[in-house]
Design a protein around this motif. Structure first.
Motif, short mmCIF file in Angstrom:
data_model
loop_
_atom_site.label_atom_id
_atom_site.label_comp_id
_atom_site.label_asym_id
_atom_site.label_seq_id
_atom_site.Cartn_x
_atom_site.Cartn_y
_atom_site.Cartn_z
N ALA A 271 60.47 44.09 78.01
CA ALA A 271 61.94 44.12 77.97
C ALA A 271 62.44 44.44 79.37
O ALA A 271 61.65 44.85 80.23
CB ALA A 271 62.38 45.20 76.99
N SER B 210 59.76 45.94 73.15
CA SER B 210 60.79 44.91 73.15
C SER B 210 61.29 44.47 71.75
O SER B 210 62.49 44.53 71.48
CB SER B 210 60.24 43.74 73.97
OG SER B 210 60.96 42.61 73.80
N VAL C 52 66.94 46.52 76.45
CA VAL C 52 67.56 45.25 76.05
C VAL C 52 69.08 45.43 76.08
O VAL C 52 69.61 46.39 75.50
CB VAL C 52 67.06 44.88 74.63
CG1 VAL C 52 67.90 43.80 74.00
CG2 VAL C 52 65.58 44.48 74.69
#
Ligand code: PMP
Ligand code: GLN
Length: 385
Positions: free
Chosen positions: A64, A271, A69
């Motif tokens: 990520a 992620s 994110v």
């Protein structure tokens, strides 16, 4: 493996294995009802599990972004704005981290140098002092006053020295289940005005405050928000302690320093978990309903032990209920916790492990983030003691 041939000078000479690992291990070994370590024994919501599967299957399985994110950082900033009236820029002031413990440790590592003093409130959650000591800092303790675990702000003021760099606070509080009032936060704000002292505010139980009270996030107080790393965790909020995902909020300059350390520590956080949490956060009810959910469990457990000889202390937040055992035994809490696990089949956490020296009062901590069946069985055992 042969032994290390040199001399190891431990940075944490007094530290053993955490009490949570010890008591959960003992509970498993003796097949006891485990009301010790703080984690739910029921599963998280199916839609959340489905979202994780969806994002794993859609190929989001690589690193990520370093700070997290973006859509998750946006949802976090929106939540904090809606609940606490504070505006954090998801680009520069929100970072997703692998759990609150990591967030606290990294914030301490970011700013604390050898000899710096860090004020802790005792009893203190067990990860704080080792984080400070690993950085070469010196924990300085202010006592919370039994039995309501309130703070003497004059004492706190007197504990500040020219070496004080940081305070670590925790509301709702583990292990005391106390909750700081707006007045406490204003006292803290006033005490720190005009200083360079930074606050780490551990707010992992932010959504678990009972009896109609409000969580007093540091974000609500501009004089605190400007100097505070707020740390929270999805583990408590969505019943996913095993996902080890949390977040840190801080003003831009503080966050820039935090990210310098984070990028060479974990670097990033899982992620697909972040994508699943971002989508799940669109449903605000999940966290807004949490306090009522746990208040019911607290009251169910309290009802179950009403006729017992254990005396409940106030539980105003978190998912812990402390019980005073004055009428049960004169044993040390560490001995009693072990004996109850082995002989009676119910595991708890002795409060003294959160102190440097055992306090004179006799208290065990019980976690009620458990199914009603588990709580009923635990309460039944306690009622016979
Ligand atoms: N702070 C407190 C007060 C906690 O009780 C816990 C976890 N039980 C944590 C931090 C750690 O949270 P995480 O699992 O996200 O590291
Ligand atoms: N914080 C949880 C508790 O207080 C446990 C987390 C852990 O095991 N480190 O029980």
């Amino acid at each position: 493996m042969p032994q290390f041939p040199g001399r190891i000078v431990s940075k944490l000479p007094k530290v053993g294995t955490t009490i949570f690992t010890v008591m959960s291990g003992l509970a498993a070994e003796h097949n006891a009802i485990n009301l010790s370590q703080g984690f739910p024994d029921f599963d998280c919501a199916k839609p959340l599990r489905d979202l994780l599967v969806k994002y794993v299957n859609s190929g989001l399985n690589q690193y990520a972004p370093m700070a997290g994110v973006m859509r998750l950082r946006e949802r976090i900033a929106e939540k904090v704005a809606a609940l606490y009236g504070a505006s954090y820029d998801p680009g520069h002031e929100v970072t997703v981290v692998p759990g609150a413990t990591y967030g606290i440790f990294t914030a301490v590592a970011t700013l604390i140098r050898p000899g710096d003093e860090v004020m802790l409130f005792e009893p203190a959650y067990d990860s704080y002092a080792p984080a400070v000591e690993a950085a070469g800092g010196v924990p300085v303790y202010v006592q919370l006053r039994y039995p309501d675990y309130s703070i003497d702000w004059r004492e706190a003021q007197q504990a500040i020295t020219p070496k004080t760099r940081m305070l670590i606070i925790n509301t709702p509080n583990n292990p005391t289940a106390s909750v700081w009032s707006g007045e406490d936060m204003r006292m803290l704000e006033g005490m720190l005005r005009g200083t360079d002292i930074v606050v780490v505010s551990d707010e992992v139980y932010e959504h678990i405050v009972f009896d109609g009270h409000r969580h007093q996030s540091a974000a609500r107080f501009p004089g605190l928000a400007e100097r505070t790393y707020i740390v929270s965790s999805f583990g408590k909020t969505y019943h996913v302690t095993g996902w080890k995902t949390g977040y840190v909020l801080a003003p831009r300059e503080l966050m820039a320093e935090f990210r310098k350390v984070h990028q060479f520590n974990a670097f990033v956080t899982n992620s697909p978990v972040q994508h699943a949490l971002a989508e799940y956060m669109e449903n605000r009810d999940a966290y807004l309903a949490l306090a009522a959910f746990y208040q019911k469990k607290r009251d169910f457990f309290l009802e179950g032990i009403r006729a017992s000889r254990f005396k409940p202390l106030p539980s105003r937040g978190t998912f812990f209920q402390n019980l005073c055992y004055d009428a049960v035994s004169e044993e040390r809490d560490t001995d009693l916790a072990v004996r109850l696990t082995k002989e009676r089949g119910v595991a708890s956490i002795p409060i003294s492990v959160f102190y440097r020296e055992p306090p004179p009062h006799r208290v065990l901590r019980f976690c009620f983030a458990k199914s009603d069946d588990t709580l009923a069985k635990g309460a039944e055992i306690l009622s016979k003691i």
